[in-house]
Design an enzyme around this catalytic site. Structure first.
Site, PDB file in Angstrom:
ATOM      1  N   CYS A   1       7.401 -42.875  36.250  1.00 57.22           N
ATOM      2  CA  CYS A   1       6.746 -44.016  35.663  1.00 57.22           C
ATOM      3  C   CYS A   1       7.516 -45.046  34.892  1.00 57.22           C
ATOM      4  O   CYS A   1       7.787 -44.971  34.004  1.00 57.22           O
ATOM      5  CB  CYS A   1       5.631 -43.455  34.589  1.00 57.22           C
ATOM      6  SG  CYS A   1       4.217 -44.773  34.278  1.00 57.22           S
TER       7      CYS A   1
ATOM      8  N   GLU B   1       4.508 -47.921  41.921  1.00 52.14           N
ATOM      9  CA  GLU B   1       5.742 -47.268  42.341  1.00 52.14           C
ATOM     10  C   GLU B   1       6.324 -48.120  43.603  1.00 52.14           C
ATOM     11  O   GLU B   1       5.520 -48.583  44.402  1.00 52.14           O
ATOM     12  CB  GLU B   1       5.490 -45.964  42.554  1.00 52.14           C
ATOM     13  CG  GLU B   1       6.924 -45.079  42.766  1.00 52.14           C
ATOM     14  CD  GLU B   1       7.342 -45.074  41.579  1.00 52.14           C
ATOM     15  OE1 GLU B   1       8.777 -46.031  41.600  1.00 52.14           O
ATOM     16  OE2 GLU B   1       7.538 -44.417  40.515  1.00 52.14           O
TER      17      GLU B   1
END
Length: 271
Positions: A2, A114
């Site tokens: 993350c 992402e």
């Protein structure tokens, strides 16, 4: 992994979702659609209120800095590199094990970004080796639009160069726990592109479902084996993902337009 996420919910909304008992309006943050490491972020935690007569833990909404600085660190410089803690080793790594035992939090988000990588690049990521730049960004979020409650840790660090009464004498920092990305089909997948989170990246933030919130936040729970059982990934089929503009790759860009779903990957990307 993350490395970037979006957080646009107001503190009033978070207070209702997490049954917050205490938060300081002076710590209100603006909606942030491109949260990057070292930024101030919201975190939910259970902790006694300083100087209060009642010693019980109180559910609080606090503003912390993303990038954990261990209490024993001589300087805070390493915090920017400690934005993630791996679920598989968080209980044993010196930088995280104390916080895992006693200082756990929830970091609320709308979802996270992402970037898709090719197979060879993903293999290098798993091995912890350097890889080439990422490609098409995707936004990953709960399919039902609920809050993305990321499991986190927080820590206190004392800046010994400052006097006790200095407002920056204490740093409160946090880290997001990550786990292996789901290989099961997404609840809602893009028509063209990845069909599972593992097709995007081998890691993902550990999302806590509401039934785990109280146990995760309870500072009285310190048994490592019991806590490790809370690191299980959430049930499959809760997430969706869609392509977003590559503008999110620049941390200076920030606005709701970053969350706009594209009809397909941008030209020249992997999917």
């Amino acid at each position: 992994m993350c490395g970037r996420y979006a957080a646009s919910r107001r503190p009033e909304d978070l207070a209702g979702i997490f049954e917050i008992e205490k938060w300081d309006p002076e710590e209100t943050l603006e909606p942030d659609y491109n949260v990057a490491p070292t930024k101030e972020v919201y975190a939910v935690l259970d902790r006694p209120v300083k100087d209060a007569a009642d010693p019980r833990p109180v559910r609080q909404l606090r503003t912390l800095k993303w990038g954990l600085v261990p209490s024993w660190s001589k300087t805070p410089e390493g915090g920017a590199r400690m934005i993630n803690a791996r679920a598989e080793t968080v209980h044993e790594k010196p930088s995280y094990r104390r916080a895992f035992s006693a200082r756990r939090c929830i970091i609320p988000a709308d979802g996270y970004y992402e970037w898709v990588t090719g197979k060879d690049e993903r293999d290098l990521e798993v091995e912890g080796r350097r890889k080439r730049p990422r490609k098409q960004p995707y936004f990953v979020l709960p399919a039902d639009g609920s809050v993305f409650a990321m499991a986190g840790l927080y820590e206190f660090w004392r800046d010994r160069t400052l006097p006790d009464d200095h407002p920056q004498a204490w740093w409160v920092t946090c880290s997001v726990i990550t786990t292996e990305a789901e290989r099961t089909p997404l609840a809602v997948a893009p028509a063209e592109g990845p069909h599972a989170l593992a097709d995007i990246h081998p890691r993902m933030p550990l999302m806590l479902t509401p039934d785990r919130w109280d146990t995760w936040l309870d500072p009285a729970r310190t048994d490592v084996d019991e806590l490790k059982s809370l690191l299980e990934p959430p049930p499959a089929g809760l997430m969706r993902a869609y392509p977003v503009t590559a503008a999110v790759s620049n941390v200076r860009n920030n606005g709701p337009e970053l969350l706009k779903e594209l009809e397909g990957p941008e030209e020249g990307t992997l999917f």
